[in-house]
Design an enzyme around this catalytic site. Structure first.
Site, PDB file in Angstrom:
ATOM      1  N   CYS A  94       6.681  -3.339  24.806  1.00  0.00           N
ATOM      2  CA  CYS A  94       5.420  -3.315  24.057  1.00  0.00           C
ATOM      3  C   CYS A  94       5.638  -3.986  22.712  1.00  0.00           C
ATOM      4  CB  CYS A  94       4.978  -1.867  23.862  1.00  0.00           C
ATOM      5  SG  CYS A  94       3.468  -1.712  22.888  1.00  0.00           S
ATOM      6  N   HIS A 136      -1.255   0.388  30.675  1.00  0.00           N
ATOM      7  CA  HIS A 136      -0.533   0.298  29.397  1.00  0.00           C
ATOM      8  C   HIS A 136      -1.519   0.069  28.242  1.00  0.00           C
ATOM      9  CE1 HIS A 136       3.046  -1.232  26.936  1.00  0.00           C
ATOM     10  NE2 HIS A 136       1.997  -1.554  26.208  1.00  0.00           N
ATOM     11  N   GLU A 137      -2.430  -0.882  28.420  1.00  0.00           N
ATOM     12  CA  GLU A 137      -3.395  -1.187  27.349  1.00  0.00           C
ATOM     13  C   GLU A 137      -4.389  -0.044  27.153  1.00  0.00           C
ATOM     14  OE1 GLU A 137      -2.560  -3.516  25.474  1.00  0.00           O
ATOM     15  OE2 GLU A 137      -1.128  -4.321  26.914  1.00  0.00           O
ATOM     16  N   HIS A 140      -3.085   2.502  24.924  1.00  0.00           N
ATOM     17  CA  HIS A 140      -3.184   2.152  23.503  1.00  0.00           C
ATOM     18  C   HIS A 140      -4.514   2.611  22.905  1.00  0.00           C
ATOM     19  CE1 HIS A 140       0.454   0.042  22.546  1.00  0.00           C
ATOM     20  NE2 HIS A 140       0.317  -0.840  23.523  1.00  0.00           N
TER      21      HIS A 140
HETATM   22 NI    NI Z   1       1.753  -2.177  24.272  1.00  0.00          NI
END
Ligand code: NI
Length: 175
Positions: A94, A136-137, A140
C-alpha cells in the site's frame, strides 16, 4: 472545496486513514480535479489503486488501474463492495504503508456498485486481482489499511517498519 494543490500521499498512522470517509455529495469540477490529481499521484508512485483518504481527502472515492496506465483508470464514487466468495491470502502492499508487503486475507470475488465521474451508477462482478484491489481501496474509505488487516504474525514480522512509520509520523513535516 478541496485544495487540490495540497493533496499529498498520506501515510500510516495518519488520522485521515483511520476514519470512515464521507459521501461525495456532488460530482463537480472540484471532484474531477481531485480525480486527475489522484491519477497523477497513483501513476507517479506506480500504484494500481488509490483512495481519497490516501491523499488527505476524507471522501468516499477511489480509483483503480490494474495495469497502472492512465487509460485504464476507473473511478468509483460512493461505492459499495460486497464479497461473494470464500477467503484467499495474497501478498499486498500500500502506498500509505510503505516498506511492507504482507499476506492479507480477502474474498476471492466481490461485487461493486458505484457512481462514475459522469454520475452514472454501475455494478460489476470482480475476481482475482481486481476483487482484491476493490476490497483494499474500499477498506481505505472505511478507515482501514493493511496495517490493521495483517495477522498478528505479520505484525510481529513487520514491527520494525511499523514502528519506523509511527516515528516518522510524529516528526514535524519536512515539506
Ligand atoms: Ni492502499
Amino acid at each position: 472545496m478541496i485544495d487540490i494543490e495540497k493533496c499529498r500521499i498520506t501515510r500510516y498512522p495518519a488520522d485521515v486513514l483511520a476514519r470512515r470517509a464521507q459521501l461525495v455529495e456532488k460530482i463537480d469540477n472540484n471532484i474531477r480535479q481531485l480525480v486527475e490529481k489522484m491519477t497523477n499521484i497513483m501513476l507517479e508512485n506506480k500504484g494500481i489503486g488509490l483512495a481519497g483518504p490516501q491523499v488527505g481527502v476524507a471522501l468516499r472515492i477511489f480509483i483503480i488501474s490494474l495495469d497502472a496506465t492512465k487509460e485504464a483508470v476507473k473511478v468509483y464514487i460512493n461505492p459499495t463492495v460486497t464479497p461473494t466468495d470464500e477467503l484467499d491470502s495474497m501478498d499486498e502492499g500500500c502506498l500509505s504503508v510503505p516498506g511492507i508487503h504482507t499476506k492479507i486475507r480477502r474474498y476471492k470475488k466481490c461485487k461493486v456498485t458505484a457512481t462514475d465521474l459522469n454520475g452514472n451508477e454501475f455494478t460489476e462482478e470482480a475476481e482475482g486481482l481486481y476483487a482484491r484491489c476493490l476490497q483494499h481501496e474500499y477498506d481505505h474509505i472505511e478507515g482501514m489499511t493493511i496495517a490493521d488487516r495483517m495477522g498478528s504474525a505479520a505484525k510481529i514480522a513487520h514491527r520494525k517498519q511499523l514502528k519506523k512509520l509511527r516515528e516518522n509520523h510524529e516528526k514535524p513535516a519536512k515539506e
